[in-house]
Structure formats: C-alpha cells, structure tokens
Design an enzyme around this catalytic site. Structure first.
Site, PDB file in Angstrom:
ATOM      1  N   ASP A 103       0.820  -1.208   0.000  1.00 26.20           N
ATOM      2  CA  ASP A 103       0.000   0.000   0.000  1.00 26.20           C
ATOM      3  C   ASP A 103       0.857   1.264   0.000  1.00 26.20           C
ATOM      4  OD1 ASP A 103       0.937  -0.495   2.571  1.00 26.20           O
ATOM      5  OD2 ASP A 103      -0.983  -0.171   3.572  1.00 26.20           O
ATOM      6  N   ASP A 106       6.963   4.128   3.479  1.00 24.94           N
ATOM      7  CA  ASP A 106       7.103   5.304   4.338  1.00 24.94           C
ATOM      8  C   ASP A 106       8.596   5.445   4.691  1.00 24.94           C
ATOM      9  OD1 ASP A 106       6.438   7.349   6.123  1.00 24.94           O
ATOM     10  OD2 ASP A 106       5.690   6.031   7.666  1.00 24.94           O
TER      11      ASP A 106
HETATM   12  P1  IMP Z   1       7.589   1.814   6.602  1.00 31.17           P
HETATM   13  O1  IMP Z   1       8.226   0.581   7.170  1.00 31.17           O
HETATM   14  O2  IMP Z   1       7.921   3.028   7.456  1.00 31.17           O
HETATM   15  O3  IMP Z   1       7.933   2.058   5.177  1.00 31.17           O
HETATM   16  O4  IMP Z   1       6.048   1.677   6.819  1.00 31.17           O
HETATM   17  C1  IMP Z   1       5.228   1.079   5.972  1.00 31.17           C
HETATM   18  C2  IMP Z   1       3.944   0.687   6.672  1.00 31.17           C
HETATM   19  O5  IMP Z   1       3.499   1.676   7.610  1.00 31.17           O
HETATM   20  C3  IMP Z   1       2.857   0.566   5.645  1.00 31.17           C
HETATM   21  O6  IMP Z   1       2.791  -0.742   5.149  1.00 31.17           O
HETATM   22  C4  IMP Z   1       1.633   0.965   6.431  1.00 31.17           C
HETATM   23  O7  IMP Z   1       1.076  -0.162   7.055  1.00 31.17           O
HETATM   24  C5  IMP Z   1       2.119   1.906   7.497  1.00 31.17           C
HETATM   25  N1  IMP Z   1       1.878   3.320   7.137  1.00 31.17           N
HETATM   26  C6  IMP Z   1       2.813   4.240   6.823  1.00 31.17           C
HETATM   27  N2  IMP Z   1       2.267   5.434   6.559  1.00 31.17           N
HETATM   28  C7  IMP Z   1       0.931   5.278   6.714  1.00 31.17           C
HETATM   29  C8  IMP Z   1      -0.203   6.170   6.575  1.00 31.17           C
HETATM   30  O8  IMP Z   1      -0.091   7.379   6.268  1.00 31.17           O
HETATM   31  N3  IMP Z   1      -1.424   5.630   6.820  1.00 31.17           N
HETATM   32  C9  IMP Z   1      -1.608   4.325   7.159  1.00 31.17           C
HETATM   33  N4  IMP Z   1      -0.577   3.451   7.294  1.00 31.17           N
HETATM   34  C10 IMP Z   1       0.677   3.925   7.073  1.00 31.17           C
HETATM   35 MG    MG Z   2       1.030  -2.011   5.200  1.00 26.95          MG
END
Ligand code: IMP
Ligand code: MG
Length: 185
Positions: A103, A106
């Site tokens: 999805d 981040d």
């Molecule tokens: P990362 O490991 O920081 O890249 O985070 C990725 C995960 O964080 C995604 O798969 C989402 O589940 C969650 N996430 C990050 N940003 C958002 C947001 O704005 N809304 C909802 N879920 C988010």
């Molecule tokens: Mg996710």
C-alpha cells in the site's frame, strides 16, 4: 467509531485517479512480464484492495500469495531486518519472478526487511510495486520499480490504509485532521 466525514481533511487521491493509475501500472507490469512467469505477493492488510484492482489489469498469466509482517517494538522504528513474519507465504518462490504489492512505503524499513527475508529464498527476480510513496520520510533506500503516487508527509487513510484498523474500505485516499479524530479506546 466515528464517521470519517467528521475528521477527514481532504481527499488526496480520488477514486477516479486511483483507478486510472492502477490501470496504467497493470499495463506496465503486463508489458514487462510478457512471456514470463509472474507471481504477485500482497503484503497484508493494507495492500489487499490494491492487489485486487491491480491484478484485473494484468493480462499475463500470474499467481498470487499473501504475507503479513509486524514491526518489533511498540511504535518505534527499528533498523532494517527487524520485522517478524506473522503470516508466511503458502507458495515456494524459488526461481519465480516476484512482485511485492504494498500500500505505502514510508520509512522504507518494512519493504527493506521483507526483501531481505525473500531474497534468501532465491526468487528469479524481486521487484516492488507500491501504490503510495512518502519519499520525504525515507530512512532506508529501497528500490521501487512501480509507484502509483508520490505523496507528502501526511498520515493518510482509505483504499486499504487504516486508521486504528478502520476505514480501509474507502475507495479514495484521504488525509486526517488530527484535531477532529477521536480514537476509540
Ligand atoms: P515503513 O516501514 O515506514 O515504510 O512503513 C510502511 C507501513 O506503515 C505501511 O505498510 C503501512 O502499514 C504503514 N503506514 C505508513 N504510513 C501510513 C499512513 O499514512 N497511513 C496508514 N498506514 C501507514
Ligand atoms: Mg502495510
């Protein structure tokens, strides 16, 4: 739970824009895998709507599988490699062309960790397809092969993405007004 109208700030990506871009991504993936084997892996739970719509636009034969991970530590971002598989794949990925369907990317830690976990299973190739990309928030560099939309550093919900597990069903991606959101405890 509150009705989302009470705390929505703005619709960041409309249903029409989502569906048009997802069709383009599906066509791009179709071109790239013509005559090749293709295996899509959906990262639960956020990627589920995206997978379902994307695969309808991929016209080469392909298979799907699902996996889920959770981060170690409560709310703290950990160094890469620190995710735990909570639901593992059903299928063997050795010698398969894998595309991870996410999805949102981040900080990048989740995708980075998943790629490390999957690479040791020796897929033929491994690519990443994310609907949303918060480029400004990146802490670890990850190769993104297919990207729907680059979005600003704001918390978003809808189209698979949750606010405290709710509102994943909405057909658009929206930002939250934190002053008006009251999480149920
Ligand atoms: P990362 O490991 O920081 O890249 O985070 C990725 C995960 O964080 C995604 O798969 C989402 O589940 C969650 N996430 C990050 N940003 C958002 C947001 O704005 N809304 C909802 N879920 C988010
Ligand atoms: Mg996710």
């Amino acid at each position: 739970m509150q009705d989302y109208h009470e705390f929505i700030q703005e619709i960041l990506v409309s249903e029409i824009d989502l569906q048009q871009r997802i069709a383009e991504l599906g066509e791009q993936i179709t071109r790239d895998y013509l005559g090749e084997d293709l295996h899509l892996i959906c990262i639960l739970r956020g990627g589920v709507l995206f997978l379902a719509d994307l695969m309808r636009h991929i016209t080469v034969p392909h298979t799907i599988d699902f996996m889920a991970v959770s981060s170690y530590g409560s709310g703290t971002r950990q160094a890469s490699g620190h995710v735990r598989i909570t639901l593992d794949l059903k299928e063997i990925i050795q010698d398969r062309n894998v595309v991870l369907v996410e999805d949102i990317v981040d900080s990048g830690y989740t995708i980075d960790s998943i790629m490390k976990l999957l690479e040791i299973r020796n897929p033929k190739s491994l690519r990443v397809c994310t609907l949303l990309n918060k480029v400004e928030r990146r802490e670890v560099q990850v190769p993104i092969d297919y990207c729907g939309f680059i979005i600003p550093d704001k918390f978003v919900f809808g189209y698979g993405l949750d606010m405290d597990e709710y509102y994943r069903n909405l057909p658009f991606v929206a930002t939250v007004d934190p002053a008006r959101y009251r999480p149920d405890i």
